[in-house]
Motif scaffolding. Structure first.
Motif, PDB file in Angstrom:
ATOM      1  N   THR A 137      54.283 -18.775  36.711  1.00 23.70           N
ATOM      2  CA  THR A 137      52.941 -18.228  36.544  1.00 23.70           C
ATOM      3  C   THR A 137      52.948 -17.146  35.481  1.00 23.70           C
ATOM      4  OG1 THR A 137      52.446 -18.660  38.886  1.00 23.70           O
ATOM      5  CG2 THR A 137      50.990 -17.130  37.708  1.00 23.70           C
TER       6      THR A 137
ATOM      7  N   ASN B  22      50.105 -14.558  33.697  1.00 23.83           N
ATOM      8  CA  ASN B  22      48.727 -14.048  33.667  1.00 23.83           C
ATOM      9  C   ASN B  22      47.771 -14.893  34.496  1.00 23.83           C
ATOM     10  OD1 ASN B  22      49.492 -11.961  31.984  1.00 23.83           O
ATOM     11  ND2 ASN B  22      48.933 -13.053  30.103  1.00 23.83           N
ATOM     12  N   GLY B  23      48.236 -15.306  35.647  1.00 16.05           N
ATOM     13  CA  GLY B  23      47.398 -16.078  36.549  1.00 16.05           C
ATOM     14  C   GLY B  23      47.376 -17.567  36.281  1.00 16.05           C
ATOM     15  N   PHE B  24      47.994 -18.007  35.177  1.00 19.40           N
ATOM     16  CA  PHE B  24      48.031 -19.436  34.872  1.00 19.40           C
ATOM     17  C   PHE B  24      49.352 -20.025  35.359  1.00 19.40           C
ATOM     18  CE2 PHE B  24      49.552 -22.754  31.909  1.00 19.40           C
ATOM     19  CZ  PHE B  24      48.599 -23.737  32.192  1.00 19.40           C
ATOM     20  N   GLN B  25      49.265 -21.086  36.147  1.00 18.12           N
ATOM     21  CA  GLN B  25      50.457 -21.730  36.697  1.00 18.12           C
ATOM     22  C   GLN B  25      50.747 -23.016  35.938  1.00 18.12           C
ATOM     23  OE1 GLN B  25      50.278 -23.199  40.806  1.00 18.12           O
ATOM     24  NE2 GLN B  25      52.327 -22.357  41.159  1.00 18.12           N
TER      25      GLN B  25
END
Length: 287
Positions: free
Chosen positions: A126, A128-131
């Motif tokens: 992950t 910055n909140g992106f997986q």
């Protein structure tokens, strides 16, 4: 932005082996390999089948298969026609026939269903909140390693420098005792391995099937032309431009319009810089 960057880089990683393969054989043999898609779909199907229980074995066997098929493509589709004086367009059509044969063998041997290779690095990360899947990061790193290895081969070894000499002037190289045909064969072997790598990368991130062979061919050709057909490392830049165009099209226009976006980019590149966006005097002298 992070998601777009990771997606664009992973797409670039898939395209890099394909465009480098196309540029390499064009520079050495003057032939555009229209069998690119056939190699890729066979790679995905073979690795998925053989590596079902042992992924390392599947990768090794697929790479060896790519080397053999690359050599066979040269020996069967190119060399006999070259000796008879067939023009480059005829040689290119010969590679198309070889690619169609590989597609047929893939359908017969492995079926026509999409092939998926299990991730070599399971899990996700992950940022910055992106997986995203770890496999995407792994494919990006492996593509960079491939570029580095080819750079060392062509710029730091006698074999690579001799191959460059053959690509620049095979007749002159032959006068100095270089067996040009052997080095052309080597180029096709390396090209076959690169195509197999690209096919495996695609199958680990999404899937490959006989139906996508023409699409993969178009991606490879457009990326190679944008970067500079015949410039091995200029083609890497072409792959990046093509990947960015595809990613932005998906994100801001609509999925499924990849080819339209790529042809628009290709048209602009040919108008603004027909020799390739990343082909300069320094790089044009290299393979």
């Amino acid at each position: 932005m992070v998601s777009l960057a990771i997606t664009a880089l992973s797409v670039t990683a898939v395209l890099v082996p394909l465009v480098m393969s196309v540029s390499l054989v064009y520079r050495v043999s003057g032939v555009v390999n229209f069998g690119t898609g056939g190699f890729c779909v066979l790679a995905g199907a073979a690795c998925a089948s053989i590596g079902a229980t042992n992924s390392l074995l599947g990768v090794v066997v697929t790479l060896l298969l790519g080397a053999v098929l690359g050599g066979l493509c040269y020996l069967i589709a190119i060399l006999p026609a070259q000796r008879r004086g067939v023009p480059p367009i005829g040689l290119t059509l010969s590679t198309l026939g070889f690619g169609l044969l590989l597609t047929f063998l893939t359908r017969v041997g492995f079926g026509g269903e999409p092939s998926i290779i299990q991730p070599w690095w399971p899990g996700s990360f992950t940022v910055n909140g992106f997986q995203s899947a770890n496999q995407r990061l792994l494919v990006i790193v492996l593509a960079l390693l491939l570029v580095g290895l080819l750079y060392l081969l062509f710029d730091r070894t006698m074999v690579g420098r001799t191959l460059i000499a053959v690509a620049d002037d095979s007749d002159l190289a032959s006068m100095y005792g270089v067996r040009a045909r052997r080095f052309e064969l080597l180029a096709w072997v390396v090209s076959g391995v690169c195509l197999m790598i690209g096919g495996m990368f695609q199958a680990t991130l999404a899937s490959v099937s006989v139906d996508v062979a023409p699409t993969l061919l178009v991606y490879a050709l457009v990326g190679a032309v944008i970067g500079g057909l015949g410039s091995l490392f200029g083609a890497v830049g072409g792959a990046l431009v093509a990947a960015i165009g595809m990613t932005l099209t998906d994100a801001f226009i609509a999925p499924g319009y990849h080819l339209v976006a790529m042809f628009v980019i290709l048209s602009l590149a040919l108008v603004l810089r027909p020799q390739g966006l990343f082909t300069f005097r320094g790089t044009a002298e290299r393979v």
